[in-house]
Design a protein around this motif. Structure first.
Motif, short mmCIF file in Angstrom:
data_model
loop_
_atom_site.label_atom_id
_atom_site.label_comp_id
_atom_site.label_asym_id
_atom_site.label_seq_id
_atom_site.Cartn_x
_atom_site.Cartn_y
_atom_site.Cartn_z
N SER A 297 -63.11 10.46 -24.39
CA SER A 297 -63.25 9.11 -23.87
C SER A 297 -64.30 8.27 -24.59
CB SER A 297 -63.55 9.16 -22.36
OG SER A 297 -64.58 10.09 -22.13
N SER A 298 -65.07 8.89 -25.47
CA SER A 298 -66.11 8.10 -26.13
C SER A 298 -65.68 7.64 -27.52
CB SER A 298 -67.42 8.90 -26.18
OG SER A 298 -67.73 9.28 -27.50
N VAL A 299 -66.03 6.41 -27.83
CA VAL A 299 -65.71 5.81 -29.12
C VAL A 299 -66.99 5.23 -29.71
CG1 VAL A 299 -64.27 4.14 -30.36
CG2 VAL A 299 -63.46 5.12 -28.20
N THR A 300 -67.36 5.70 -30.92
CA THR A 300 -68.57 5.16 -31.55
C THR A 300 -68.29 4.84 -33.01
OG1 THR A 300 -69.21 7.48 -31.81
CG2 THR A 300 -70.41 6.22 -30.15
N PRO A 301 -68.81 3.71 -33.48
CA PRO A 301 -68.63 3.37 -34.89
C PRO A 301 -69.35 4.38 -35.78
CG PRO A 301 -69.42 1.49 -33.62
CD PRO A 301 -69.56 2.69 -32.74
N VAL A 302 -68.79 4.69 -36.93
CA VAL A 302 -69.44 5.56 -37.90
C VAL A 302 -69.36 4.93 -39.29
CG1 VAL A 302 -69.17 7.82 -36.79
CG2 VAL A 302 -67.28 6.89 -38.12
#
Ligand SMILES: [Zn+2]
Length: 328
Positions: A297-302
């Motif tokens: 459920s987590s989305v983080t920019p990389v």
């Protein structure tokens, strides 16, 4: 669940060991030509079957509903155990294709004659199997055999939706490149009499050499880094660091002799962390605004420099437009 039109950066809840599903769905939903086709429901006009396309219609924002429909059509995937992402991808693409095939479901016409030319085989394939999935993911693999007794050359052609690449033994630097995996995949292999197919001319099994090459390049090429090795009693996982190019992967050297360079750009990665029994799948996908890390459920920019890890498991490349227009 409503389909929200937004950035497309939406996490997926883990409903019990379903990270493999989440990671694969994220990678597929970043296959622009497929995503738009789903959202516009273009398959409704194209598909031959009168049956409801349950999987295509299911909004993948709700993994529980999607997974339960999937397990209904593919009973093999029942139970909530950890599944292999690449295996799941194969089943999913096959099921989606069947639902939206533009051709009627015809019985098999027996085995096709192996000596037929690649184009004839391909035409036959497309006469029976024709969908947006095939448009995007299907390629053709050529397997050339050379008999050591009579020097007879023969070819067989198979359709593929992904290439499963062996990982070479760790080099002295402890690092392996994707090119080395591809080289190993397409390397000439000696087959002894027990493992070789019949030579058409000798009419018996003979020692021969076999080589795999790509006869027809797909729009999207899925490269599976085969990290899992099955031995008699157990499965082991390789954690070798395999480096891969983000842009301009040239697969030309693995194609027909005169094909020139065939370039691909990376747009999604399915990662596998942990061990065989205690593993976790995640995905890194690129959209117009850069790369994101999708962990259920987590989305983080990389950043691009964070993409290359020894967890990379399935790589999704699309043909770059610059070359696609030049070639037939
Ligand atoms: Zn022979």
């Amino acid at each position: 669940e409503q389909l929200t039109i937004g950035s497309g950066r939406v996490g997926l809840r883990n409903i019990g060991n379903t990270c493999f599903l989440n990671a694969v769905v994220q990678c597929l939903s970043h296959t622009c030509c497929l995503r738009d086709y789903c959202l516009l429901k273009s398959y409704k006009q194209e598909k031959f079957s009168k049956d409801e396309p349950l999987l295509m219609d299911g909004t993948v924002v709700n993994p529980r509903k999607f997974y339960s429909v999937f397990r209904e059509v593919v009973p093999y995937f029942s139970g909530y155990s950890q599944q292999d992402a690449q295996e799941f991808l194969r089943f999913l693409l096959d099921k989606l294709h069947t639902e939206i095939n533009r051709r009627p479901n015809m019985p098999d016409f027996g085995t096709l004659v192996l000596s037929e030319e690649a184009s004839v085989m391909w035409k036959k394939h497309r006469e029976r199997d024709d969908s947006r999935i095939v448009d995007l993911f299907s390629g053709q693999l050529r397997s050339s055999l050379h008999c050591s007794m009579c020097s007879h050359h023969s070819n067989t052609f198979d359709v593929f939706c992904d290439l499963s690449l062996p990982i070479p033994k760790r080099s002295s630097t402890g690092e392996v490149t994707l090119r080395q995996c591809l080289d190993l995949f397409s390397q000439e292999e000696k087959l002894d009499r027990d493992n070789s197919p019949m030579c058409e001319r000798c009419n018996r099994r003979t020692e021969c050499t076999k080589r795999l090459s790509i006869q027809r390049f797909p729009q999207v090429i899925v490269l599976h880094l085969n990290r899992f090795t099955m031995s008699k009693w157990s499965i082991s996982k390789s954690t070798v660091y395999v480096s891969f190019p983000l842009t301009n992967l040239d697969l030309g050297p693995y194609g027909p002799v005169d094909c020139g360079s065939v370039l691909y750009d990376l747009y999604a990665i399915c990662n596998h962390a942990g061990t065989v029994n205690m593993g976790h799948y995640t995905a890194c996908c690129s959209d117009g605004n850069g790369w994101c890390f999708y962990n259920d459920s987590s989305v983080t920019p990389v950043t691009e420099s964070q993409l290359q890890t020894n967890q990379a498991y399935v790589l999704f490349y699309q043909r770059s437009n610059s070359t696609a227009s030049v070639r037939k």
